[in-house]
Write a protein that holds these residues in place. Structure first.
Motif, PDB file in Angstrom:
ATOM      1  N   GLU A  73     -16.568   6.111  -5.853  1.00  0.00           N
ATOM      2  CA  GLU A  73     -15.739   6.521  -7.267  1.00  0.00           C
ATOM      3  C   GLU A  73     -16.330   7.851  -7.748  1.00  0.00           C
ATOM      4  N   GLU A 108      -9.915   8.642  -2.010  1.00  0.00           N
ATOM      5  CA  GLU A 108      -8.723   8.280  -2.035  1.00  0.00           C
ATOM      6  C   GLU A 108      -8.639   7.121  -0.689  1.00  0.00           C
ATOM      7  N   ASP A 172      -6.880   2.204   1.788  1.00  0.00           N
ATOM      8  CA  ASP A 172      -6.814   2.709   0.496  1.00  0.00           C
ATOM      9  C   ASP A 172      -8.030   2.423  -0.320  1.00  0.00           C
ATOM     10  N   LYS A 174      -8.394   2.038  -3.376  1.00  0.00           N
ATOM     11  CA  LYS A 174      -8.124   1.022  -4.507  1.00  0.00           C
ATOM     12  C   LYS A 174      -8.221  -0.416  -3.902  1.00  0.00           C
ATOM     13  N   ASP A 175      -7.884  -0.706  -2.513  1.00  0.00           N
ATOM     14  CA  ASP A 175      -7.743  -2.043  -1.852  1.00  0.00           C
ATOM     15  C   ASP A 175      -9.398  -2.226  -1.695  1.00  0.00           C
ATOM     16  N   ALA A 177     -11.755  -1.257  -3.762  1.00  0.00           N
ATOM     17  CA  ALA A 177     -12.393  -1.596  -5.125  1.00  0.00           C
ATOM     18  C   ALA A 177     -11.884  -2.927  -5.357  1.00  0.00           C
ATOM     19  N   GLY A 178     -10.581  -3.252  -5.161  1.00  0.00           N
ATOM     20  CA  GLY A 178     -10.056  -4.601  -5.301  1.00  0.00           C
ATOM     21  C   GLY A 178     -10.922  -5.744  -4.605  1.00  0.00           C
TER      22      GLY A 178
END
Length: 226
Positions: A73, A108, A172, A174-175, A177-178
């Motif tokens: 991040e 990203e 990604d 975001k994946d 982080a999830g």
């Protein structure tokens, strides 16, 4: 630029640890503190390639997740090269990976490479062998970096590195982080299983019965010879 292979295991008392590092990742584990130290030592825009034990990638403790979150991040975690266990034998058999990151910015996507062989056997002898993924890993990394530097969009990068069944692929951020910032390659790599064809159970049983009859016949012949 920092290229490093810190110790894979160890611990420090809080009193012997730089407070600035503890502010980034509160832990006694040296494998985490070394990454934090390298990140802190880099100038903005500086690049690092650091070999770490696999536990850094998927450890579930608060400190592990805190460090991985910091990398994703508040910095650019560019890539993960998963190394086969045995590359550091006979000194260590632990599975390792190479973290590739740039200080500053945000992430990203993360480029992964599943390196299976490095040109040497993975036993204590480490004898030279033909299998070597290192040249391909370097070629794939350069191709990925060319796309990034050319400001290629997600679709264009996906065409080259979107297939997660290949050795090189992207995920990604975001994946990641999830998944509690889990960076282990097995979390994202897709395995293609080949379908096995088996004979019907009845046919297998019939062959076993015929085989048993042959064994009994041979035993009777052997008995008659005694």
């Amino acid at each position: 630029m920092i290229l490093a292979n810190p110790p894979f295991k160890g611990s420090l008392d809080e009193s012997n640890t730089n407070p600035d590092l503890l502010g980034m990742v509160k832990t006694k584990k040296t494998e985490l503190l070394f990454v934090a130290h390298i990140l802190r030592a880099l100038k903005p825009g500086g690049f690092a390639a650091v070999i770490v034990p696999d536990g850094v990638l998927f450890g579930s403790s608060k400190a592990h997740q805190q460090l991985r979150k910091e990398l994703l991040e508040n910095n650019q975690l560019e890539g993960i090269v998963s190394l086969p266990s045995g590359v550091f034998k006979p000194y260590a058999g632990v599975s390792t990976a190479v973290l590739l990151f740039t200080k500053g910015g945000s992430t990203e996507r993360v480029w992964f490479y599943d390196l299976q062989a490095d040109g040497y056997s993975l036993d204590d002898k480490r004898s030279p062998i033909k299998d070597n993924d290192l040249p391909d890993a370097l070629e794939q990394w350069r191709a990925y970096r060319e796309l990034v530097l050319a400001n290629a969009d997600a679709e264009e990068i996906g065409k080259r590195f979107g297939d997660k069944t290949q050795k090189a692929f992207v995920v990604d951020a975001k994946d990641v982080a999830g998944n509690k910032y889990d960076l282990s390659i097995n979390r994202y790599k897709e395995v293609v299983y080949e379908e096995e064809q088996y004979d019907p159970p009845k046919e297998i049983l019939e062959r076993l019965l015929r085989l048993e009859d042959e064994i009994i016949t041979e035993l009777k012949v052997l008995e008659g010879m005694l």
